[in-house]
Design a protein around this motif. Sequence first.
Motif, PDB file in Angstrom:
ATOM      1  N   VAL A   9       6.531  42.995 -37.054  1.00 20.10           N
ATOM      2  CA  VAL A   9       5.840  41.704 -37.083  1.00 20.10           C
ATOM      3  C   VAL A   9       5.568  41.201 -35.670  1.00 20.10           C
ATOM      4  N   GLU A  10       6.518  41.437 -34.751  1.00 16.82           N
ATOM      5  CA  GLU A  10       6.345  40.994 -33.367  1.00 16.82           C
ATOM      6  C   GLU A  10       5.143  41.680 -32.714  1.00 16.82           C
ATOM      7  N   GLU A  30      15.874  44.909 -41.445  1.00 18.97           N
ATOM      8  CA  GLU A  30      15.337  43.641 -40.965  1.00 18.97           C
ATOM      9  C   GLU A  30      14.939  43.714 -39.489  1.00 18.97           C
ATOM     10  N   LYS A  36       3.297  37.868 -34.790  1.00 14.70           N
ATOM     11  CA  LYS A  36       3.792  36.921 -35.787  1.00 14.70           C
ATOM     12  C   LYS A  36       5.308  36.806 -35.706  1.00 14.70           C
ATOM     13  N   THR A  37       5.865  35.887 -36.483  1.00 20.63           N
ATOM     14  CA  THR A  37       7.313  35.656 -36.481  1.00 20.63           C
ATOM     15  C   THR A  37       7.920  36.136 -37.787  1.00 20.63           C
ATOM     16  N   TYR A  38       8.970  36.924 -37.682  1.00 15.56           N
ATOM     17  CA  TYR A  38       9.667  37.400 -38.878  1.00 15.56           C
ATOM     18  C   TYR A  38      10.804  36.445 -39.224  1.00 15.56           C
ATOM     19  N   HIS A  39      10.916  36.096 -40.481  1.00 12.41           N
ATOM     20  CA  HIS A  39      11.984  35.211 -40.950  1.00 12.41           C
ATOM     21  C   HIS A  39      13.076  36.054 -41.609  1.00 12.41           C
ATOM     22  N   LYS A  44      11.646  45.451 -39.382  1.00  9.23           N
ATOM     23  CA  LYS A  44      10.584  44.551 -39.852  1.00  9.23           C
ATOM     24  C   LYS A  44      10.240  43.523 -38.778  1.00  9.23           C
ATOM     25  N   ALA A  45      11.267  43.005 -38.093  1.00  8.94           N
ATOM     26  CA  ALA A  45      11.037  42.010 -37.047  1.00  8.94           C
ATOM     27  C   ALA A  45      10.210  42.595 -35.907  1.00  8.94           C
TER      28      ALA A  45
END
Length: 284
Positions: A49-50, A42, A54-57, A45-46
């Motif tokens: 995305v950063e 995770e 974008k924002t990772y949930h 992935k964060a």
Amino acid sequence: MFEQTFKNIDDILHKDAGCTSELDYTEQSSWLLFLKYLDALEVDKALEVELIGKTYHFIIDKPYRWESWAAPKGPDGKLDHNSALTGDDGWVSTTIGDSCTLKSGTTVPVSIEKSSGDIPYVKVAEMTLPDNQDGITTSIRFLDRPDVKPGWLIPKGAVIFPKRGGAILTNKKRLALVDMCADLNIMSVIPSEKLTPEFLYFYFLTVDMRKLGTGSSIPQINNYDIAPLTISFPESRLKQAEISETIRALEKECQRLESLYQRKLTALDELKKSLLAQTFSGAL
């Protein structure tokens, strides 16, 4: 590279009371390793995305992430051993016998069984019906509510499992999503107001029924096998619900990863067959 680390973990766990072999704690070790892997995945992935703005949930809320409870860091960025979570205020530890009611199924007269009705009458085989995979909702036989004696009823929210014979070895557990009745080969654990049904269900998923069965020729689980089991849970039912929701999210992610892995294995197998076919046909 990790051989010595795993050996150190093994040496510590093997000294715990009640441990006779590695099999006694392999599941727990595997679960911790999975949580660490999921946390690292995770975080990666964060970061990905950063980089694209974008924002990772995150799947897991911050209080339950690895960095929060297993490896919290201090202001200097180093591991804060004093804050590492080894227990949580607001949790209680008790036994199943003190926090739940144990009830076995019963045999009902065949004359009151019906093909449809108000109350499903469940036998071990019906636990595996497609509509019962996520919890008991139906059966192939039913009872009308006026025919059901109070002592027969297993209420919605109970956890059920086989209690007799070879079915114990299947280690099946189900959450009753409706009021139901069961035959003598099924035992139910009914949570008190202290426990949410789903939290209790997830607890029982960690219990290996195969180790509890007694009996010389026919294995059987009795009340005295289940009542002494120790269970720890937050006093707050809301916190229990949050934990259950997190576990459900983890289950879905595991299923997604398993499906993705299986598809890749299938594609790899097809590629292997194609290469072999080309090799022996002279195409390569």
